[in-house]
Every structure is written in C-alpha cells, then in structure tokens.
Design an enzyme around this catalytic site. Structure first.
Site, PDB file in Angstrom:
ATOM      1  N   GLY A  48       2.507   9.431  -9.317  1.00 29.78           N
ATOM      2  CA  GLY A  48       1.741   8.145  -8.919  1.00 29.78           C
ATOM      3  C   GLY A  48       1.192   8.382  -7.709  1.00 29.78           C
ATOM      4  CG  ASN A  50      -3.452   6.940  -8.752  1.00 27.40           C
ATOM      5  OD1 ASN A  50      -2.170   6.518  -8.599  1.00 27.40           O
ATOM      6  ND2 ASN A  50      -4.084   6.566  -9.510  1.00 27.40           N
ATOM      7  CB  THR A  51      -2.900   3.879  -5.690  1.00 32.47           C
ATOM      8  OG1 THR A  51      -3.125   2.501  -4.981  1.00 32.47           O
ATOM      9  CG2 THR A  51      -1.803   3.871  -6.646  1.00 32.47           C
ATOM     10  N   GLY A  54       2.878   6.199  -2.804  1.00 32.98           N
ATOM     11  CA  GLY A  54       2.758   7.690  -2.941  1.00 32.98           C
ATOM     12  C   GLY A  54       1.715   8.490  -2.556  1.00 32.98           C
ATOM     13  CB  SER A 176      12.938  -1.677  -6.515  1.00 30.42           C
ATOM     14  OG  SER A 176      13.013  -2.948  -6.226  1.00 30.42           O
ATOM     15  CE1 TYR A 201       9.170  -1.864 -10.699  1.00 33.05           C
ATOM     16  CE2 TYR A 201      10.551  -3.310  -9.482  1.00 33.05           C
ATOM     17  CZ  TYR A 201       9.689  -2.196  -9.450  1.00 33.05           C
ATOM     18  OH  TYR A 201       9.298  -1.628  -8.349  1.00 33.05           O
TER      19      TYR A 201
END
Ligand SMILES: *[C@@H]1O[C@H](CO)[C@@H](O)[C@H](O)[C@@H]1NC(C)=O
Ligand SMILES: *[C@@H]1O[C@H](CO)[C@@H](O)[C@H](O)[C@H]1NC(C)=O
Ligand SMILES: *[C@@H]1O[C@H](CO)[C@@H](O)[C@H](O)[C@H]1NC(C)=O
Length: 320
Positions: A48, A50-51, A54, A176, A201
């Site tokens: 992950g 790409n944004t 990360g 998290s 989540y």
C-alpha cells in the site's frame, strides 16, 4: 466594571484558548525519528505504498539506501507513485510490483515475481489497510478483515524463509489505536456476519496485534523481529469513499492531524532504528512503546487466530 478590566479578561481567555489549541496540536502530532542511519542494500517490501504514510515510508527508506519494492493493487497509481518516490528520494532502487491483497492467487503470484528479483528480504512493512463496506475478497472473506489481516498473514508467511535467511530482519505491522474497541469472536471470518465498517476495521487491527505477538514469539530464535504500531491520527485517503468522514478530517480537523510524513515516523523507527534490533512483539505509538488492549494480550485467542488463519489461507501446517 471598567472597560479595561473586561478587555483584559477577554484577552486572557483568548490567549488561554489559543495556547490550549497550540499545545493540543503539538500533542496530536508528536513523535519524530531523527536518526539519519543508513540501511544500504537492505531489501524492503512495503504494501500500500502508493499513497499516504506508506509512500512517505518508501521515500524515507529509499533515501537511506535500501532497495524498496512498493506493492499495490492499481497499476497506474502504483507507477505514478513509483515516479514520485524515485524523484523525492533521488534513488533509482525503487520498484513496483502489482499486488492485490484481496486475492490469495495474486499474493502467491506477487511472491513468485519478487523471488525472481531478490534472494533476500530484510524489512517487510505490512502497511496497506482499507475500510470497505459490504464487499468480499476473491476468496469470499469480508473485505476489511480479508485484506488487513488474512492477506497480510499469507504474504508474511510466504516470505518468512527469505526474512529468516536475511536475519537480523524485521516485520512491521501497521495496526491502529482502533484495535482497543474490538473483541475477537470465533465467527468473525464469516462473510455473512453483519458488521459495521468500523467494527470490521477495529477487529482487523486487533488481529494484527494478536498476530504480531504470536509471530514474534515464534521468530525469536530466528532473529526476525515483529512489531506493530499506531501511526497516529493521520490525514490519509483510507476513508476516501466515506464523504462525511472525509470532510471532517480534511476541512475541520486537518490542523490537528498528522501529515502522512509525520504519520510515517513510527513505522520508520521500528523498521530502521539500530537500537531496536532486539526488540520484538511490541506495539509503538508516536515513536515510543505503548500498551495494547487487554483483548490484544489474550494468548489463547492469539493461538486460536493463528491456527484459524493458517487454515483459511490454505497454508500447509508448518510449525516454526
Ligand atoms: C504481522 O502481520 C501479518 C498479519 O497481520 C501476520 O502474518 C504476521 O504474523 C504479523 N503479524 C501480522 C501481520 O499481524
Ligand atoms: C471507492 O470508490 C470508487 C468508485 O467510486 C471505487 O472504484 C473504489 O474501489 C472504492 N475504493 C474503496 C477502497 O472502496
Ligand atoms: C542484540 O543482540 C545481539 C546478540 O545478542 C548483540 O550482539 C547486539 O549488541 C544487540 N543489539 C542491541 C542494540 O542491543
């Protein structure tokens, strides 16, 4: 009352309020990893990347001299990110390999292609995370748990032998604070079970921590460390499809949230700080060790989850 007295009171209140906001902002955005140590030639995989955090982590590790493989699902977004990361890190040793964590086939295929390029892996950062509503993975698991937990579980296990031959090596699981709201139940993997996005989540993040602890125990002798972290409250795109949340985080609370760069600091420290070489099975917040919920310390559930996940992703039983 005299007018000047009123003025003084009003000013004092404003100053106190301003100071409070300023300190609160500092508190929310604390935690920096300041060492400049190099990790030349270390091989790194970040999911992950790409944004968000990360991507910031990829830039930082590439700057330190690592060979960084970014893994993400969308090829166009992945290649765009690759350009950005190379430019910002001024490193050519950054590569993109397509990976869809919602498909066991894609994960196996990714590992096969990675092995064609590398025979070592020093740092694996399980960073990708998503919040998905009412959808299932290709293999029929609830999407949020399927990607955040099961997908990374399989990926980690398929790469374990490379991590072991590259020891001392490290696995970083991005979890998290949300894990504190979750309880693990034995039917959580059932894709028909009704669960809100937030619940799924939180559960997936609890699973990350239970696993981190279980895997850490199993890998002590191999000198592969496994730690998890909470990046803080970060402005990211994770909730890009939930417009109210998106509006709140970007427009109103923005000042009090970490930038992706700030949010990446904790996982960067766990990945590269020489001081943490022998630290394993721990959970970090704002670059410091922190405590996990009572549920996340439950060894019985950790063991159950480990065995169950092994079975669900279709791995042969191998005892470490
Ligand atoms: C860290 O991540 C994956 C799955 O979550 C596990 O396979 C590893 O055991 C380790 N812990 C993790 C990811 O939780
Ligand atoms: C968000 O929505 C877009 C289309 O509106 C979709 O293509 C994309 O897969 C969704 N992303 C997530 C993470 O659910
Ligand atoms: C980690 O352990 C090894 C071997 O036990 C030791 O040589 C090394 O100095 C330790 N590193 C740190 C940072 O404590």
């Amino acid at each position: 009352m005299e007018w000047w007295l009123i003025l003084i009171i009003v000013l004092s209140v404003l100053i106190a309020f301003g100071t409070f906001l300023y300190l609160f902002r500092l508190y929310m955005r604390q935690g920096r990893y300041k060492k400049q140590n190099r990790i030349d030639h270390n091989v790194v995989i970040i999911t992950g990347a790409n944004t968000g955090i990360g991507k910031e982590t990829a830039i930082d590790l590439a700057r330190r001299g690592a060979r960084v493989y970014i893994a993400c699902r969308d090829i166009k977004r992945g290649l765009d990110a690759l350009d950005d990361i190379r430019r910002h890190s001024r490193s050519d040793f950054v590569y993109f390999l397509q990976l869809d964590l919602a498909s066991f086939d894609s994960i196996r295929n990714f590992v096969q292609r990675f092995r064609e390029h590398e025979h070592k892996l020093h740092i694996l950062i399980n960073n990708a995370g998503l919040l998905a509503k009412n959808s299932n993975t290709k293999d029929g698991f609830e999407m949020t748990i399927g990607v955040n937990h099961l997908g990374h579980f399989l990926l980690t296990h398929l790469l374990l032998d490379l991590l072991i031959v590259s020891a001392p090596s490290r696995i970083v699981n991005v979890s998290s604070l949300g894990h504190k709201f979750a309880k693990l139940e034995y039917d959580d993997f059932d894709s028909n079970k009704k669960m809100s996005v937030a619940t799924a989540y939180a559960k997936s993040k609890l699973m990350n921590i239970l696993f981190t602890r279980k895997l850490a125990q199993k890998l002590i002798a191999e000198k592969v460390s496994v730690n998890s972290c909470h990046p803080g409250c970060v402005r990211t795109e994770i909730a890009r499809n939930f417009s109210t949340y998106d509006f709140l985080t970007t427009k109103i609370l923005g000042e009090f949230l970490k930038s992706p760069y700030e949010g990446a600091q904790t996982q960067i420290r766990i990945a590269v700080d020489p001081e943490l070489e022998n630290v394993t099975g721990k959970y970090f917040v704002d670059c410091k060790p922190a405590s996990v919920s009572k549920e996340a310390k439950n060894d019985e559930k950790a063991e159950w989850l480990y065995r169950k996940s092994y079975e669900l992703v279709g791995l042969e039983k191998i005892e470490l």
